[in-house]
Scaffold this motif. Structure first.
Motif, PDB file in Angstrom:
ATOM      1  N   SER A 111       0.825  -1.205   0.000  1.00 10.04           N
ATOM      2  CA  SER A 111       0.000   0.000   0.000  1.00 10.04           C
ATOM      3  C   SER A 111       0.865   1.264   0.000  1.00 10.04           C
ATOM      4  N   PHE A 112       0.354   2.338  -0.616  1.00  8.61           N
ATOM      5  CA  PHE A 112       1.027   3.636  -0.578  1.00  8.61           C
ATOM      6  C   PHE A 112       0.689   4.395   0.712  1.00  8.61           C
ATOM      7  N   TYR A 113      -0.194   3.814   1.530  1.00  9.65           N
ATOM      8  CA  TYR A 113      -0.705   4.522   2.695  1.00  9.65           C
ATOM      9  C   TYR A 113      -0.485   3.734   3.979  1.00  9.65           C
ATOM     10  N   ARG A 114      -0.724   4.427   5.083  1.00 14.20           N
ATOM     11  CA  ARG A 114      -0.795   3.781   6.388  1.00 14.20           C
ATOM     12  C   ARG A 114      -2.023   4.317   7.101  1.00 14.20           C
ATOM     13  N   LEU A 115      -2.457   3.632   8.148  1.00 14.93           N
ATOM     14  CA  LEU A 115      -3.638   4.060   8.892  1.00 14.93           C
ATOM     15  C   LEU A 115      -3.235   4.568  10.270  1.00 14.93           C
ATOM     16  N   LEU A 116      -3.949   5.587  10.738  1.00 15.12           N
ATOM     17  CA  LEU A 116      -3.736   6.111  12.085  1.00 15.12           C
ATOM     18  C   LEU A 116      -5.034   5.972  12.870  1.00 15.12           C
ATOM     19  N   VAL A 117      -4.960   5.296  14.019  1.00 12.36           N
ATOM     20  CA  VAL A 117      -6.127   5.110  14.887  1.00 12.36           C
ATOM     21  C   VAL A 117      -6.021   6.102  16.041  1.00 12.36           C
ATOM     22  N   THR A 118      -7.060   6.934  16.222  1.00 15.43           N
ATOM     23  CA  THR A 118      -7.051   7.934  17.286  1.00 15.43           C
ATOM     24  C   THR A 118      -8.115   7.627  18.325  1.00 15.43           C
ATOM     25  N   GLU A 119      -7.871   8.109  19.548  1.00 10.84           N
ATOM     26  CA  GLU A 119      -8.768   7.791  20.663  1.00 10.84           C
ATOM     27  C   GLU A 119     -10.165   8.373  20.466  1.00 10.84           C
ATOM     28  N   ASN A 120     -10.264   9.576  19.939  1.00 13.06           N
ATOM     29  CA  ASN A 120     -11.548  10.269  19.869  1.00 13.06           C
ATOM     30  C   ASN A 120     -12.370   9.936  18.629  1.00 13.06           C
ATOM     31  N   HIS A 121     -11.730   9.436  17.590  1.00 16.28           N
ATOM     32  CA  HIS A 121     -12.468   9.258  16.333  1.00 16.28           C
ATOM     33  C   HIS A 121     -12.477   7.831  15.798  1.00 16.28           C
ATOM     34  N   SER A 122     -11.647   6.949  16.333  1.00 12.68           N
ATOM     35  CA  SER A 122     -11.487   5.607  15.747  1.00 12.68           C
ATOM     36  C   SER A 122     -11.774   4.523  16.777  1.00 12.68           C
ATOM     37  N   MET A 123     -11.932   3.313  16.254  1.00 13.08           N
ATOM     38  CA  MET A 123     -12.147   2.164  17.129  1.00 13.08           C
ATOM     39  C   MET A 123     -11.589   0.910  16.450  1.00 13.08           C
ATOM     40  N   VAL A 124     -11.040   0.022  17.263  1.00 13.04           N
ATOM     41  CA  VAL A 124     -10.622  -1.298  16.782  1.00 13.04           C
ATOM     42  C   VAL A 124     -11.327  -2.322  17.648  1.00 13.04           C
ATOM     43  N   ARG A 125     -12.013  -3.250  17.009  1.00 12.74           N
ATOM     44  CA  ARG A 125     -12.667  -4.298  17.793  1.00 12.74           C
ATOM     45  C   ARG A 125     -12.492  -5.654  17.114  1.00 12.74           C
ATOM     46  N   VAL A 126     -12.390  -6.670  17.945  1.00  6.78           N
ATOM     47  CA  VAL A 126     -12.230  -8.031  17.440  1.00  6.78           C
ATOM     48  C   VAL A 126     -13.585  -8.562  16.991  1.00  6.78           C
ATOM     49  N   CYS A 127     -13.600  -9.216  15.830  1.00  2.93           N
ATOM     50  CA  CYS A 127     -14.842  -9.811  15.350  1.00  2.93           C
ATOM     51  C   CYS A 127     -15.264 -10.945  16.272  1.00  2.93           C
ATOM     52  N   SER A 128     -16.556 -11.039  16.519  1.00  2.94           N
ATOM     53  CA  SER A 128     -17.070 -12.173  17.278  1.00  2.94           C
ATOM     54  C   SER A 128     -16.967 -13.433  16.424  1.00  2.94           C
ATOM     55  N   ASP A 129     -17.164 -14.587  17.063  1.00  2.00           N
ATOM     56  CA  ASP A 129     -17.118 -15.852  16.314  1.00  2.00           C
ATOM     57  C   ASP A 129     -18.125 -15.843  15.157  1.00  2.00           C
ATOM     58  N   MET A 130     -19.251 -15.188  15.358  1.00  3.94           N
ATOM     59  CA  MET A 130     -20.270 -15.140  14.308  1.00  3.94           C
ATOM     60  C   MET A 130     -19.831 -14.218  13.165  1.00  3.94           C
ATOM     61  N   GLU A 131     -19.101 -13.147  13.515  1.00  4.34           N
ATOM     62  CA  GLU A 131     -18.690 -12.165  12.511  1.00  4.34           C
ATOM     63  C   GLU A 131     -17.440 -12.598  11.745  1.00  4.34           C
ATOM     64  N   ALA A 132     -16.581 -13.392  12.404  1.00  6.40           N
ATOM     65  CA  ALA A 132     -15.293 -13.755  11.811  1.00  6.40           C
ATOM     66  C   ALA A 132     -15.509 -14.483  10.481  1.00  6.40           C
ATOM     67  N   ASP A 133     -14.818 -14.035   9.480  1.00  2.36           N
ATOM     68  CA  ASP A 133     -14.928 -14.591   8.135  1.00  2.36           C
ATOM     69  C   ASP A 133     -13.811 -15.609   7.936  1.00  2.36           C
ATOM     70  N   ASN A 134     -14.170 -16.856   7.667  1.00  2.00           N
ATOM     71  CA  ASN A 134     -13.152 -17.891   7.475  1.00  2.00           C
ATOM     72  C   ASN A 134     -12.196 -17.543   6.338  1.00  2.00           C
ATOM     73  N   ARG A 135     -12.722 -16.821   5.342  1.00  3.22           N
ATOM     74  CA  ARG A 135     -11.864 -16.410   4.226  1.00  3.22           C
ATOM     75  C   ARG A 135     -10.757 -15.492   4.728  1.00  3.22           C
ATOM     76  N   LEU A 136     -11.099 -14.597   5.648  1.00  3.87           N
ATOM     77  CA  LEU A 136     -10.102 -13.692   6.201  1.00  3.87           C
ATOM     78  C   LEU A 136      -9.125 -14.434   7.118  1.00  3.87           C
ATOM     79  N   LEU A 137      -9.654 -15.320   7.950  1.00  2.00           N
ATOM     80  CA  LEU A 137      -8.791 -16.064   8.863  1.00  2.00           C
ATOM     81  C   LEU A 137      -7.774 -16.909   8.105  1.00  2.00           C
ATOM     82  N   ALA A 138      -8.175 -17.399   6.923  1.00  2.00           N
ATOM     83  CA  ALA A 138      -7.261 -18.213   6.107  1.00  2.00           C
ATOM     84  C   ALA A 138      -6.077 -17.399   5.608  1.00  2.00           C
ATOM     85  N   LEU A 139      -6.244 -16.071   5.523  1.00  2.00           N
ATOM     86  CA  LEU A 139      -5.148 -15.217   5.058  1.00  2.00           C
ATOM     87  C   LEU A 139      -3.965 -15.234   6.016  1.00  2.00           C
ATOM     88  N   PHE A 140      -4.214 -15.576   7.259  1.00  2.00           N
ATOM     89  CA  PHE A 140      -3.149 -15.634   8.268  1.00  2.00           C
ATOM     90  C   PHE A 140      -2.092 -16.658   7.879  1.00  2.00           C
TER      91      PHE A 140
END
Length: 467
Positions: A111-140
């Motif tokens: 990527s030509f970019y990077r991401l910045l996560v800030t306390e007041n405007h951003s959020m990071v949360r782990v997907c629940s078991d129901m939300e987790a996409d096996n296609r994404l997990l396979a990328l690991f």
């Protein structure tokens, strides 16, 4: 105020740009650094904290993410997810990356970019078991570099100091995971260290050093002899203390566990087969030990070694120590075949000189003309006032130094001379440097390897042994 994403709002990493409005990204976390503090230039006397991670949403696209802020916020954010989690990043800032700076300290990304996560405007949360996409997990399990672009451990050893300081890719299997060790630097900073022993078809033991807590946490989930690693951008150096090459995990390194690639599957099959037939244990007996005897200082009784091995049974940590004991079994006057063993020069599998080829199915030279090496391979019982360590191995160069003769010299001895040599050590107090490996497969719960054996100095025994 955090912005909450809906499922249809996700933007692909490949489509991100600084004009993206309230972008939301979902992917798998493939790397993560430790939290670090820096002096706050705007508020003298205080600190700002930061950490970064890398997220992937397709086989070819991944991006670095960083966050700066108060200590409580940064630690809380870092502790909320781990490498391997499927996560959603809501409303990060998309910034053009400083390629020169990022390539020095962060994983290389397309990527030509990077991401910045800030306390007041951003959020990071782990997907629940129901939300987790096996296609994404396979990328690991897909390497971030070309899966055929790597150095074997044999290549690294062969190139030696010409690779010193290089950043390269490595494909290897996990042999042993060392104990996490803690230390304090001269300026009062606390740190930690964990050493992982790797192997492949070309080299039996190679060290990978981890200094970051995040890397060490990832290490703890690996299963020795059943885990293959593609290590992208590891730094390799010549270690003057060990007189060998070692690899180090840095902030640039991305480790793919059990990669879904042809090369990794071949290595996994080799590692499993070689382990099942005892090839790794045979190699341990023949390869000697990379640990300097000068670095071994702890003195143990036999009983203390047994207890320590039992405590370390789950972790499989090697135990190094000195024992002042007696050899109560040393069958030098047995038949030559019980004292000296022939092995394949390539894989160290036991063979006989009459064989034309190695019978080890996992040997890298299987089917080719057999090259044979011979060496001492003795089983020794060590006894002191607390108990007996049975069937410890005294082999290779360590045996030659202890006995004061080579294999060729020994073969030429008469039976009387062999018996005389035996009684130079049998029932005599010896100073022995030992490597003890906890083993659930061994009848005694451990395997002992004698790294050095000499007749003990009585004064030294009195100073070190309490009877």
């Amino acid at each position: 105020m955090a912005y909450h994403a809906s499922a249809q709002d996700f933007v692909a990493i490949a489509d991100l740009n600084p004009n993206s409005t309230h972008p939301n990204i979902v992917g798998v976390i493939i790397g993560k650094t430790d939290v670090k503090g820096f002096p706050d230039r705007k508020n003298i006397g205080s600190e700002r904290f930061t950490f970064s991670f890398t997220i992937k949403d397709s086989p070819d696209h991944f991006i670095n993410v960083s966050s700066w802020g108060r200590e409580d916020y940064i630690h809380g954010l870092s502790n909320s997810f781990r490498t391997g989690d499927c996560a959603i990043i809501e409303n990060p800032l998309v910034i053009a990356k400083d390629a020169e700076k990022e390539d020095r300290f962060c994983p290389s990304t397309p990527s030509f970019y990077r991401l910045l996560v800030t306390e007041n405007h951003s959020m990071v949360r782990v997907c629940s078991d129901m939300e987790a996409d096996n296609r994404l997990l396979a990328l690991f399990h897909l390497p971030v570099k070309d899966p055929s672009d790597f150095y074997s451990l044999g290549d690294i050893v062969a190139n030696g100091q010409t690779l010193d300081g290089s950043v390269i890719n490595i494909l290897a299997a996990v042999r042993l995971i060392g104990e996490q060790k803690y230390f304090t630097t001269s300026d009062g900073r606390k740190g930690q260290r964990c050493e992982v022993k790797l192997f492949d078809e070309t080299v039996a033991v190679f060290s990978l050093i981890c200094w970051d807590r995040e890397a060490i946490q990832l290490v703890q989930a690996w299963i020795p002899r059943e885990t293959v690693l593609f290590i992208a951008d590891a730094r390799v150096n010549f270690d003057n203390f060990r007189k060998s090459m070692v690899a180090t995990v840095t902030s640039k390194t991305i480790i793919t566990v059990n990669p879904d690639t042809k090369e990794a599957n071949q290595l996994f099959n080799y590692a499993r087969e070689f382990s099942e037939i005892g090839g790794l244990e045979d190699q341990e007996k023949q390869s000697g030990d990379e640990v300097s005897l000068d670095s071994i200082a702890d003195v143990f009784t036999v009983n203390q070694l047994k207890l320590k091995a039992q405590e370390n049974l789950d972790r499989q940590d090697n135990i190094y120590g000195i024992t002042y004991g007696f050899m109560t079994t040393l069958n030098l006057d047995s038949s030559i075949s019980k004292v000296i063993q022939s092995r394949c020069a390539k894989c160290k599998f036991r063979v006989t000189k009459e064989m034309q080829t190695c019978t080890n199915a996992a040997c890298p030279q299987e089917g080719q003309p057999l090259e044979v090496t011979t060496g001492f391979d003795l089983l020794v019982d060590i006894t002191d006032h607390t108990g007996t360590l049975q069937s410890c191995t005294l082999s290779g160069i360590a045996a030659e130094k202890a006995l004061g003769c080579t294999v060729e010299d020994f073969v030429s001895l008469t039976e009387v001379q062999r018996t005389t040599l035996k009684w130079r050590f049998l029932l005599e107090r010896c100073k022995m440097y030992l490597k003890v490996v906890p083993s659930s497969k061994a009848r005694t719960g451990l395997r002992g390897n004698i790294l050095s054996c000499t007749l003990a100095d009585p004064v030294e025994v009195r100073q070190n042994v309490l009877v």
